[in-house]
Design a protein around this motif. Sequence first.
Motif, PDB file in Angstrom:
ATOM      1  N   MET A   1       1.690  -5.594   0.254  1.00 13.67           N
ATOM      2  CA  MET A   1       2.334  -3.963  -0.675  1.00 13.67           C
ATOM      3  C   MET A   1       2.102  -4.676  -2.306  1.00 13.67           C
ATOM      4  SD  MET A   1       2.481  -1.210  -0.706  1.00 13.67           S
ATOM      5  CE  MET A   1       3.274  -0.017   0.057  1.00 13.67           C
ATOM      6  N   LYS A   2       3.544  -5.641  -2.286  1.00 15.22           N
ATOM      7  CA  LYS A   2       2.918  -6.439  -3.845  1.00 15.22           C
ATOM      8  C   LYS A   2       1.852  -6.640  -4.356  1.00 15.22           C
ATOM      9  CE  LYS A   2       5.490 -10.631  -6.208  1.00 15.22           C
ATOM     10  NZ  LYS A   2       6.164 -11.689  -6.479  1.00 15.22           N
ATOM     11  N   THR A   3       0.875  -7.492  -3.589  1.00 16.47           N
ATOM     12  CA  THR A   3      -0.183  -7.632  -4.181  1.00 16.47           C
ATOM     13  C   THR A   3      -1.130  -6.178  -4.170  1.00 16.47           C
ATOM     14  OG1 THR A   3      -0.757  -9.789  -2.867  1.00 16.47           O
ATOM     15  CG2 THR A   3      -2.219  -8.941  -3.687  1.00 16.47           C
ATOM     16  N   ILE A   4      -0.720  -5.276  -3.639  1.00 12.80           N
ATOM     17  CA  ILE A   4      -1.877  -4.426  -4.048  1.00 12.80           C
ATOM     18  C   ILE A   4      -0.894  -3.812  -5.177  1.00 12.80           C
ATOM     19  CG2 ILE A   4      -1.800  -1.606  -3.511  1.00 12.80           C
ATOM     20  CD1 ILE A   4      -2.895  -2.824  -0.180  1.00 12.80           C
ATOM     21  N   LYS A   5       0.404  -3.212  -5.135  1.00 14.18           N
ATOM     22  CA  LYS A   5       0.929  -2.766  -6.208  1.00 14.18           C
ATOM     23  C   LYS A   5       0.353  -3.508  -7.661  1.00 14.18           C
ATOM     24  CE  LYS A   5       5.291  -0.687  -4.610  1.00 14.18           C
ATOM     25  NZ  LYS A   5       6.616  -1.190  -4.280  1.00 14.18           N
ATOM     26  N   CYS A   6       0.231  -5.131  -7.564  1.00 11.64           N
ATOM     27  CA  CYS A   6       0.153  -5.840  -9.147  1.00 11.64           C
ATOM     28  C   CYS A   6      -1.777  -5.564  -9.313  1.00 11.64           C
ATOM     29  CB  CYS A   6       0.376  -7.830  -8.544  1.00 11.64           C
ATOM     30  SG  CYS A   6      -0.019  -7.911  -9.895  1.00 11.64           S
ATOM     31  N   MET A   7      -2.432  -5.676  -8.040  1.00  9.30           N
ATOM     32  CA  MET A   7      -4.130  -5.781  -8.259  1.00  9.30           C
ATOM     33  C   MET A   7      -3.927  -3.896  -8.576  1.00  9.30           C
ATOM     34  SD  MET A   7      -5.316  -7.139  -4.930  1.00  9.30           S
ATOM     35  CE  MET A   7      -6.924  -6.326  -5.429  1.00  9.30           C
ATOM     36  N   ARG A 112      -4.903   1.035   3.441  1.00  9.42           N
ATOM     37  CA  ARG A 112      -5.367   0.071   2.787  1.00  9.42           C
ATOM     38  C   ARG A 112      -6.586  -0.497   2.593  1.00  9.42           C
ATOM     39  NH1 ARG A 112      -2.047  -4.513   4.034  1.00  9.42           N
ATOM     40  NH2 ARG A 112      -1.315  -3.347   5.351  1.00  9.42           N
ATOM     41  N   ASP A 113      -7.290  -0.349   2.872  1.00 13.70           N
ATOM     42  CA  ASP A 113      -9.042  -0.513   2.663  1.00 13.70           C
ATOM     43  C   ASP A 113      -9.652   0.578   1.390  1.00 13.70           C
ATOM     44  OD1 ASP A 113      -9.678  -2.674   4.614  1.00 13.70           O
ATOM     45  OD2 ASP A 113     -10.039  -1.534   5.732  1.00 13.70           O
ATOM     46  N   ILE A 114      -8.896   1.910   1.593  1.00 10.20           N
ATOM     47  CA  ILE A 114      -9.465   2.446   0.991  1.00 10.20           C
ATOM     48  C   ILE A 114      -8.726   2.421  -0.787  1.00 10.20           C
ATOM     49  CG2 ILE A 114      -8.604   5.674  -0.609  1.00 10.20           C
ATOM     50  CD1 ILE A 114      -8.725   6.336   2.322  1.00 10.20           C
ATOM     51  N   LEU A 115      -7.712   2.092  -0.814  1.00 10.86           N
ATOM     52  CA  LEU A 115      -7.236   1.453  -2.000  1.00 10.86           C
ATOM     53  C   LEU A 115      -7.942   0.185  -2.406  1.00 10.86           C
ATOM     54  CD1 LEU A 115      -3.082   1.688  -1.944  1.00 10.86           C
ATOM     55  CD2 LEU A 115      -4.681   3.194  -3.250  1.00 10.86           C
ATOM     56  N   LEU A 116      -8.168  -0.710  -1.637  1.00 19.45           N
ATOM     57  CA  LEU A 116      -9.274  -1.864  -1.824  1.00 19.45           C
ATOM     58  C   LEU A 116     -10.697  -1.490  -2.650  1.00 19.45           C
ATOM     59  CD1 LEU A 116      -8.394  -4.310   0.662  1.00 19.45           C
ATOM     60  CD2 LEU A 116      -7.857  -4.944  -1.865  1.00 19.45           C
ATOM     61  N   GLN A 117     -11.287   0.005  -1.645  1.00 16.98           N
ATOM     62  CA  GLN A 117     -12.224   0.353  -2.130  1.00 16.98           C
ATOM     63  C   GLN A 117     -12.492   0.818  -3.848  1.00 16.98           C
ATOM     64  OE1 GLN A 117     -15.014   0.627  -1.898  1.00 16.98           O
ATOM     65  NE2 GLN A 117     -15.712   2.064  -3.160  1.00 16.98           N
ATOM     66  N   VAL A 118     -10.869   1.459  -3.864  1.00 16.82           N
ATOM     67  CA  VAL A 118     -10.649   1.853  -5.416  1.00 16.82           C
ATOM     68  C   VAL A 118     -10.634   0.587  -6.464  1.00 16.82           C
ATOM     69  CG1 VAL A 118      -8.849   2.902  -6.585  1.00 16.82           C
ATOM     70  CG2 VAL A 118      -9.590   4.108  -4.720  1.00 16.82           C
ATOM     71  N   LEU A 119      -9.802  -0.584  -6.340  1.00 19.88           N
ATOM     72  CA  LEU A 119      -9.900  -1.775  -6.474  1.00 19.88           C
ATOM     73  C   LEU A 119     -11.553  -2.335  -7.309  1.00 19.88           C
ATOM     74  CD1 LEU A 119      -6.541  -2.278  -5.442  1.00 19.88           C
ATOM     75  CD2 LEU A 119      -6.733  -2.029  -7.709  1.00 19.88           C
ATOM     76  N   LEU A 120     -12.182  -2.079  -6.469  1.00 19.94           N
ATOM     77  CA  LEU A 120     -13.043  -3.625  -6.304  1.00 19.94           C
ATOM     78  C   LEU A 120     -14.517  -2.147  -7.133  1.00 19.94           C
ATOM     79  CD1 LEU A 120     -13.204  -5.253  -2.925  1.00 19.94           C
ATOM     80  CD2 LEU A 120     -12.878  -5.774  -4.733  1.00 19.94           C
ATOM     81  N   THR A 147      -6.464 -12.607 -17.179  1.00 17.49           N
ATOM     82  CA  THR A 147      -7.239 -12.164 -18.397  1.00 17.49           C
ATOM     83  C   THR A 147      -5.555 -11.683 -18.992  1.00 17.49           C
ATOM     84  OG1 THR A 147      -8.852 -12.379 -19.322  1.00 17.49           O
ATOM     85  CG2 THR A 147      -7.220 -11.228 -20.459  1.00 17.49           C
ATOM     86  N   PHE A 148      -4.992 -10.304 -17.212  1.00 19.79           N
ATOM     87  CA  PHE A 148      -3.684  -9.373 -17.606  1.00 19.79           C
ATOM     88  C   PHE A 148      -3.177 -10.504 -17.324  1.00 19.79           C
ATOM     89  CE2 PHE A 148      -2.204  -7.244 -13.637  1.00 19.79           C
ATOM     90  CZ  PHE A 148      -0.529  -6.053 -14.524  1.00 19.79           C
ATOM     91  N   THR A 149      -3.088 -11.452 -16.259  1.00 20.23           N
ATOM     92  CA  THR A 149      -2.129 -11.963 -15.502  1.00 20.23           C
ATOM     93  C   THR A 149      -0.936 -13.052 -16.793  1.00 20.23           C
ATOM     94  OG1 THR A 149      -2.820 -14.245 -14.558  1.00 20.23           O
ATOM     95  CG2 THR A 149      -2.874 -12.277 -13.047  1.00 20.23           C
ATOM     96  N   ARG A 150      -1.604 -12.849 -17.586  1.00 18.44           N
ATOM     97  CA  ARG A 150      -1.234 -14.113 -18.836  1.00 18.44           C
ATOM     98  C   ARG A 150      -0.832 -13.352 -19.951  1.00 18.44           C
ATOM     99  NH1 ARG A 150      -7.379 -16.884 -19.318  1.00 18.44           N
ATOM    100  NH2 ARG A 150      -7.067 -18.619 -17.881  1.00 18.44           N
ATOM    101  N   LEU A 151      -0.120 -11.729 -19.725  1.00 16.11           N
ATOM    102  CA  LEU A 151       0.012 -11.118 -20.975  1.00 16.11           C
ATOM    103  C   LEU A 151       1.832 -11.169 -20.209  1.00 16.11           C
ATOM    104  CD1 LEU A 151      -2.256  -8.015 -20.172  1.00 16.11           C
ATOM    105  CD2 LEU A 151      -2.828  -9.527 -21.870  1.00 16.11           C
TER     106      LEU A 151
END
Length: 151
Positions: A1-7, A112-120, A147-151
Amino acid sequence: MKTIKCMMDHLYWADGRILDALEESKTKNKNLLKLVRHVAVAERVWLDRLQGKGSAQYSLWEETEDLTAIRAMFEENAEQYRIYIEGLKEFELDEMIDYENQSGGAFRTSARDILLQVLLHGQYHRGQINRALRIESAEPAQVDYITFTRL
């Protein structure tokens, strides 16, 4: 869940960056504006499906010149996705969602797959938008995850 939230946080940031680049370019390219609107509408379509709502009312490919309305849609999407994800439990990511696509075909896909579809999907089209901006001699938006992670 943490990874999806971050993405998803990256998605909200990248949507804003790509809109900023489009505004700065002052492009009137109808296909480019149609594409960014498509990203915003597709995010909304998938959110409605995740929430058990229909999505037939949305047209994925319409022309527009109104970046302000598109920005408002992206902001509303971000707010609603945050609410949805905050209420989501880890096990619910694997629950199956029944929905119809825009042509009326029935499908069943995990949250999960729907959220990954949105992200990709969004990342794919932001790359297309950046390429078109470069062709127009405009400055593309830096939307890489790192770049986002460096903020």
